[in-house]
Design a protein around this motif. Structure first.
Motif, short mmCIF file in Angstrom:
data_model
loop_
_atom_site.label_atom_id
_atom_site.label_comp_id
_atom_site.label_asym_id
_atom_site.label_seq_id
_atom_site.Cartn_x
_atom_site.Cartn_y
_atom_site.Cartn_z
N UNK A 49 22.84 22.22 46.07
CA UNK A 49 22.70 22.04 47.52
C UNK A 49 21.80 20.84 47.78
N UNK A 50 21.72 20.43 49.05
CA UNK A 50 20.78 19.39 49.42
C UNK A 50 21.25 17.98 49.14
N UNK A 51 22.56 17.73 49.25
CA UNK A 51 23.03 16.37 48.97
C UNK A 51 22.48 15.36 49.97
N UNK A 52 22.23 15.76 51.21
CA UNK A 52 21.68 14.81 52.18
C UNK A 52 20.25 14.43 51.82
N UNK A 53 19.46 15.40 51.36
CA UNK A 53 18.11 15.09 50.93
C UNK A 53 18.12 14.16 49.72
N UNK A 54 19.07 14.36 48.81
CA UNK A 54 19.20 13.47 47.66
C UNK A 54 19.53 12.05 48.10
N UNK A 55 20.50 11.91 48.98
CA UNK A 55 20.93 10.59 49.41
C UNK A 55 19.83 9.81 50.13
N UNK A 56 18.99 10.52 50.88
CA UNK A 56 17.95 9.86 51.67
C UNK A 56 16.59 9.83 50.98
N UNK A 68 26.77 16.60 40.13
CA UNK A 68 27.48 17.48 39.20
C UNK A 68 28.15 18.65 39.91
N UNK A 69 27.64 19.04 41.09
CA UNK A 69 28.33 20.06 41.88
C UNK A 69 29.69 19.50 42.30
N UNK A 70 30.76 20.29 42.19
CA UNK A 70 32.10 19.71 42.36
C UNK A 70 32.52 19.42 43.79
N UNK A 71 31.96 20.11 44.77
CA UNK A 71 32.43 19.99 46.15
C UNK A 71 31.28 19.53 47.03
N UNK A 72 31.40 18.35 47.62
CA UNK A 72 30.30 17.73 48.36
C UNK A 72 30.76 17.36 49.77
N UNK A 73 29.90 17.65 50.76
CA UNK A 73 30.16 17.23 52.13
C UNK A 73 30.54 18.32 53.09
N UNK A 74 30.63 19.56 52.62
CA UNK A 74 31.14 20.64 53.48
C UNK A 74 30.20 21.00 54.61
N UNK A 88 19.53 5.72 50.59
CA UNK A 88 19.00 4.70 49.68
C UNK A 88 19.84 4.50 48.43
N UNK A 89 20.71 5.45 48.09
CA UNK A 89 21.48 5.30 46.86
C UNK A 89 22.34 4.05 46.94
N UNK A 90 22.56 3.41 45.80
CA UNK A 90 23.42 2.23 45.76
C UNK A 90 24.89 2.61 45.83
N UNK A 91 25.23 3.76 45.29
CA UNK A 91 26.61 4.24 45.29
C UNK A 91 26.63 5.74 45.11
N UNK A 92 27.79 6.36 45.34
CA UNK A 92 27.88 7.82 45.33
C UNK A 92 29.16 8.24 44.63
N UNK A 93 29.04 9.18 43.68
CA UNK A 93 30.18 9.64 42.88
C UNK A 93 30.31 11.15 43.02
N UNK A 94 31.48 11.63 43.47
CA UNK A 94 31.72 13.07 43.60
C UNK A 94 33.10 13.39 43.06
N UNK A 95 33.27 14.64 42.72
CA UNK A 95 34.60 15.09 42.28
C UNK A 95 35.51 15.32 43.49
N UNK A 96 35.10 16.26 44.37
CA UNK A 96 35.91 16.60 45.54
C UNK A 96 35.09 16.41 46.80
N UNK A 97 35.52 15.52 47.68
CA UNK A 97 34.86 15.39 48.97
C UNK A 97 35.46 16.42 49.93
N UNK A 294 17.54 16.80 39.75
CA UNK A 294 18.13 18.07 40.16
C UNK A 294 17.07 19.06 40.57
N UNK A 295 17.50 20.24 40.98
CA UNK A 295 16.55 21.22 41.52
C UNK A 295 16.44 22.46 40.64
N UNK A 296 16.66 22.29 39.35
CA UNK A 296 16.65 23.44 38.44
C UNK A 296 15.91 23.13 37.14
N UNK A 297 14.81 22.39 37.24
CA UNK A 297 14.08 21.95 36.05
C UNK A 297 12.88 22.87 35.78
N UNK A 298 12.87 23.56 34.63
CA UNK A 298 11.76 24.47 34.32
C UNK A 298 10.53 23.73 33.79
#
Length: 403
Positions: A49-56, A68-74, A88-97, A294-298
């Motif tokens: 979750x949180x793709x907008x926070x990642x992008x900004x 790595x999450x397959x479905x982005x933008x919902x 701020x990202x230079x480019x964006x790569x997703x599997x399924x928009x 990512x948001x799952x680092x122990x």
């Protein structure tokens, strides 16, 4: 009321795009966002979750981010969830928009936001295969080509990708920092702690909000701020934010931090602020093969054996051994590694034992989470309070001695 709409003015699904890596690997897909060419270091983020926070997040400047999450933008995008003034990202790569947005908080689609911010992306590619590829070989220079840029020959595209500058040695703080100082008042419903000077190296809105909510009057300063300008504020504490680029290329900020530490002002650093603390103390940093994002680092607190799940975004790390006490080569006392990654043992935090300073490599203020490490803001408040109390006691004792 639930909003559900098909975004307008999005890239035509028939437009082709290609992701080209510096090792010659190519991934064909469909254009996403603006048509054109984007260059950057390809990295992957494991957030669900949180793709907008990642992008900004300004820390992603200069990088092409693969989700790595397959479905982005919902869930679309909105103003409230932005971590800074722009993507701020230079480019964006997703599997399924997402084909449509369906969320009551959505104000526009992610497609529209990418186009408005000039972000060239690609979708319809096997992000799992790409992740495994760079997970094995390391983050590398890459480029996305669509529209007219897609028509370039593979040899031309490869040359463009490989000739771009490396992330190692790059300073990006001037690009992401605030051009002018600004203030955020302390929350009125908590005890006032004091004024904190925040050096904006790519600071996130959540960080500023957390500091204000914990009783600080927050003064946010450009990355080019001088020692005289900070001391003129007479702050009760100071803070170095997260940010992009190589910490070894930020000597101006390192020297500034070293001088502030010598003045015994309480310090807290996050992410880039952790790396710069290490360098100010006299230790080295190095580039990770593929970074932690990512948001799952122990992370393990070496002092308490407590484990927290953290949000991270960094491609460089501190070169210091855990489990022993180190002496600062610049005369700033004893230092220990306070936190380590449970995935690979990378340094995740530093604690100074003789001056009031500590830092962490992860993001305790993370949105959309996790929030396991929020307690660090309370720890910093206590550090500042105790330090100020000690100063008052010393001042009172000095007055008594003169009587």
């Amino acid at each position: 009321m639930l909003k559900s709409f098909v975004p307008e003015n999005i890239t035509a699904a028939s437009e082709k795009a290609v992701l080209v890596l510096a090792d010659g690997t190519r991934y064909e897909g469909k254009a996403y966002g603006k048509l054109g060419q984007s260059l950057g270091e390809l990295v992957f983020a494991t957030s669900m979750t949180g793709y907008q926070e990642t992008l900004t997040d300004p820390s992603y400047a200069g990088q092409i981010v693969l989700m790595t999450a397959p479905h982005i933008g919902n869930t679309g995008v909105n103003e409230a969830d932005k971590e800074s003034r722009r993507i701020w990202v230079s480019g964006f790569v997703v599997r399924d928009k997402a084909r449509r947005v369906s969320n009551f908080r959505a104000e526009k689609s992610l497609d529209e936001e990418l186009i408005a911010n000039g972000v060239v992306g690609i979708c319809g590619v096997d992000t799992r295969a790409i992740t495994r590829h760079i997970r094995s070989l390391g983050a590398m220079k890459s480029g996305i080509f669509s529209g007219d840029a897609y028509a370039l020959s593979p040899a031309q595209q490869f040359e463009i990708v490989t000739e771009q500058p490396d992330m190692a040695g790059r300073s990006l703080t001037a690009e992401v920092s605030t051009p002018e100082p600004y203030e955020v008042p302390a929350a009125s419903d908590v005890p006032f702690v004091g004024t904190i000077a925040v050096l904006d190296l790519g600071v996130k809105s959540a960080t500023i909000n957390y500091l204000a909510e914990h009783g600080f009057r927050v003064v946010v300063l450009p990355a080019s701020t001088t020692l005289d300008e900070i001391t003129a504020l007479n702050p009760d504490a100071f803070f170095y934010s997260n940010g992009p680029g190589d910490p070894a290329a930020s000597e101006q900020q390192v020297v500034l931090l070293r001088e502030l530490l010598r003045r015994n002002i309480p310090y807290f650093g996050i992410c880039f602020g952790n790396q710069l603390l290490a360098r100010a103390l006299g230790f080295n940093t190095y580039k990770l093969a593929f970074g932690h994002r990512g948001i799952n680092q122990p992370v393990l607190d070496t002092r308490t054996a407590k484990v927290v799940i953290t949000s991270q975004n960094h491609g460089f790390a501190v070169d210091l051994q855990a489990g022993v006490v180190h002496e600062s080569p610049h005369g700033l006392g004893r230092v220990q590694v306070s936190h380590v990654s449970l995935n690979d043992g990378v340094v995740e935090g530093l604690e100074c034992l003789d001056i009031p300073a500590f830092s962490v490599q992860y993001h305790p203020e993370a949105a959309a989470g996790p929030h396991d490490a929020c307690y660090l803001f309370n720890d910093f408040v206590e550090l500042v309070k105790n330090h100020n109390s000690m100063l008052r006691s010393c001042a009172d004792a000095a007055v008594e001695d003169t009587k």
